[in-house]
Design a protein around this motif. Sequence first.
Motif, mmCIF file in Angstrom:
data_model
loop_
_atom_site.group_PDB
_atom_site.id
_atom_site.type_symbol
_atom_site.label_atom_id
_atom_site.label_comp_id
_atom_site.label_asym_id
_atom_site.label_seq_id
_atom_site.Cartn_x
_atom_site.Cartn_y
_atom_site.Cartn_z
ATOM 1 N N GLU A 262 0.825 -1.206 0.000
ATOM 2 C CA GLU A 262 0.000 0.000 0.000
ATOM 3 C C GLU A 262 0.863 1.261 0.000
ATOM 4 O OE1 GLU A 262 -2.519 -0.390 3.386
ATOM 5 O OE2 GLU A 262 -3.468 -2.231 2.671
ATOM 6 N N LEU A 263 1.966 1.225 0.762
ATOM 7 C CA LEU A 263 2.847 2.395 0.801
ATOM 8 C C LEU A 263 3.564 2.580 -0.534
ATOM 9 C CD1 LEU A 263 4.043 4.758 2.297
ATOM 10 C CD2 LEU A 263 5.723 3.213 3.334
ATOM 11 N N LEU A 264 3.968 1.480 -1.169
ATOM 12 C CA LEU A 264 4.596 1.579 -2.487
ATOM 13 C C LEU A 264 3.643 2.227 -3.492
ATOM 14 C CD1 LEU A 264 6.653 -1.631 -3.451
ATOM 15 C CD2 LEU A 264 7.424 0.750 -3.468
ATOM 16 N N LEU A 265 2.379 1.822 -3.445
ATOM 17 C CA LEU A 265 1.382 2.415 -4.346
ATOM 18 C C LEU A 265 1.219 3.902 -4.048
ATOM 19 C CD1 LEU A 265 -0.793 2.231 -6.513
ATOM 20 C CD2 LEU A 265 -2.397 1.488 -4.733
ATOM 21 N N GLU A 266 1.176 4.241 -2.774
ATOM 22 C CA GLU A 266 1.054 5.649 -2.396
ATOM 23 C C GLU A 266 2.245 6.460 -2.900
ATOM 24 O OE1 GLU A 266 1.135 8.234 1.746
ATOM 25 O OE2 GLU A 266 0.271 6.213 1.778
ATOM 26 N N ILE A 267 3.452 5.875 -2.784
ATOM 27 C CA ILE A 267 4.651 6.551 -3.282
ATOM 28 C C ILE A 267 4.538 6.772 -4.787
ATOM 29 C CG2 ILE A 267 7.136 6.267 -3.697
ATOM 30 C CD1 ILE A 267 7.240 4.745 -1.002
ATOM 31 N N SER A 268 4.087 5.748 -5.518
ATOM 32 C CA SER A 268 4.018 5.838 -6.980
ATOM 33 C C SER A 268 3.022 6.901 -7.440
ATOM 34 C CB SER A 268 3.635 4.480 -7.571
ATOM 35 O OG SER A 268 2.275 4.174 -7.333
ATOM 36 N N LYS A 269 2.054 7.200 -6.597
ATOM 37 C CA LYS A 269 1.006 8.156 -6.992
ATOM 38 C C LYS A 269 1.299 9.586 -6.549
ATOM 39 C CE LYS A 269 -3.231 6.710 -6.218
ATOM 40 N NZ LYS A 269 -4.381 6.091 -5.510
ATOM 41 N N SER A 270 1.949 9.756 -5.404
ATOM 42 C CA SER A 270 1.977 11.111 -4.845
ATOM 43 C C SER A 270 3.295 11.554 -4.231
ATOM 44 C CB SER A 270 0.873 11.232 -3.782
ATOM 45 O OG SER A 270 1.076 10.295 -2.729
ATOM 46 N N GLN B 171 -1.858 -7.403 -8.912
ATOM 47 C CA GLN B 171 -2.525 -6.134 -8.609
ATOM 48 C C GLN B 171 -1.955 -4.973 -9.411
ATOM 49 O OE1 GLN B 171 -0.924 -8.165 -6.338
ATOM 50 N NE2 GLN B 171 -1.810 -7.915 -4.300
ATOM 51 N N ALA B 172 -0.708 -5.131 -9.880
ATOM 52 C CA ALA B 172 0.015 -3.988 -10.446
ATOM 53 C C ALA B 172 -0.637 -3.415 -11.698
ATOM 54 C CB ALA B 172 1.458 -4.388 -10.755
ATOM 55 N N GLN B 173 -1.247 -4.243 -12.515
ATOM 56 C CA GLN B 173 -1.815 -3.755 -13.776
ATOM 57 C C GLN B 173 -2.820 -2.630 -13.521
ATOM 58 O OE1 GLN B 173 -3.083 -6.664 -16.764
ATOM 59 N NE2 GLN B 173 -4.951 -5.472 -17.075
ATOM 60 N N GLY B 174 -3.761 -2.870 -12.628
ATOM 61 C CA GLY B 174 -4.754 -1.849 -12.321
ATOM 62 C C GLY B 174 -4.139 -0.632 -11.659
ATOM 63 N N TRP B 175 -3.167 -0.884 -10.749
ATOM 64 C CA TRP B 175 -2.506 0.225 -10.071
ATOM 65 C C TRP B 175 -1.779 1.123 -11.071
ATOM 66 C CZ3 TRP B 175 0.100 -3.168 -5.735
ATOM 67 C CH2 TRP B 175 -0.877 -3.544 -4.807
ATOM 68 N N LEU B 176 -1.059 0.506 -11.995
ATOM 69 C CA LEU B 176 -0.259 1.287 -12.939
ATOM 70 C C LEU B 176 -1.138 2.081 -13.894
ATOM 71 C CD1 LEU B 176 2.502 -1.386 -13.643
ATOM 72 C CD2 LEU B 176 2.815 0.769 -12.428
ATOM 73 N N LEU B 177 -2.249 1.499 -14.322
ATOM 74 C CA LEU B 177 -3.167 2.247 -15.188
ATOM 75 C C LEU B 177 -3.770 3.437 -14.435
ATOM 76 C CD1 LEU B 177 -4.996 -0.646 -17.066
ATOM 77 C CD2 LEU B 177 -3.371 1.008 -18.017
ATOM 78 N N GLU B 178 -4.013 3.229 -13.147
ATOM 79 C CA GLU B 178 -4.522 4.329 -12.318
ATOM 80 C C GLU B 178 -3.517 5.471 -12.278
ATOM 81 O OE1 GLU B 178 -5.807 5.051 -7.631
ATOM 82 O OE2 GLU B 178 -5.618 3.015 -8.430
#
Length: 342
Positions: free
Chosen positions: A237-245, A266-273
């Motif tokens: 979750e923190l990695l995703l947060e880092i990638s976004k903001s 999970q990464a496919q949806g995260w990366l498209l986001e």
Amino acid sequence: MNIKWFSLALVVLSSHCWAQAGELFNADVSGDTSISNPAEAIKAADGQWLAFSIPAQAGTRSPCCWKGKWNGMGEAGCSLEDKHQSYGTRSDSPLADQLIVFSQLRDHEVQDLRVVGESCPVDANGARVVWIGSADDVAGLDWLENVARSNRDDSTGGSALMALAMHRSPEAGQRLYSLAKESGGDLSEEAIFWLGETRGEQGFNLLKQLLADLPRGDRRRAINFALAQNKTPEAAELLLEISKSDPDPEQRGEAMFWLAEEYPQQAQGWLLEVINTEQDEDVLEQAVFAISQLPDSSGDQVLLELAKDPGASRTVRRQAIFWLAQSDNDSSVAALTELLTR
């Protein structure tokens, strides 16, 4: 302790300490297990190997050496005299309750350090080894931290840092945090890695604190990889947060790569986001590259859709075409060819 009496104790106790020094063999072993602080044995053990045990983190796989390829069983066992090409822990290694630390002393300084699990055979090649048994937690951590700080640019320091990271005491995590925050260069980045790799939830919390504490740069970006090695749900979750903001574009881009590597489902949806909201072109390039790294060509269809999407930015479409062209999947290349020849 008086050196004369310490030397006498070595002779008297040598027959009792042999079996306790892990799986050590072919060694001239002596020792005094009444000593719990390795620093107190430096003078008496100078010119020899000083050995002691420390408690291992729950779930620690026994560090050992192998001959042959890393992914083959080979012949397990280490040597105090020779370096081994294959050393470390593997998923099929036995669990370790104790780690044995061997420190080669010369002129009262640690010249070499080896750490193995208690079940790993160690050939001393006839060397003299002073065994003091189980080290006090604080004294053992002091020893390992001092060696890591004094030998920060070589394998001796790296071995000490690994042993520190695998220590059962929660204080080991705090010491890694201090090393990561206060040191520079490789020592800091290695301490960050071990926080993610070995310290579980404590390691995650300390990495999150380091993310807030450290300035932009390589040390802070090393947190991405450490989070990817951490097995807590919060790490993803923190990695995703880092990638976004995260305010550092390079930090965001590298976070995307590790999301794809460690969490491909999970990464496919995260990366498209992220692609839908990111404005920095360099970061967008990293996002498309991360999609191309998804396993089993699962990213190819996503790349094809991005290449076709008239609403995607020019950077995204161009990078999607580029990485599709690198695909080993014949059907993906054929679909790209059809797209380009319309």
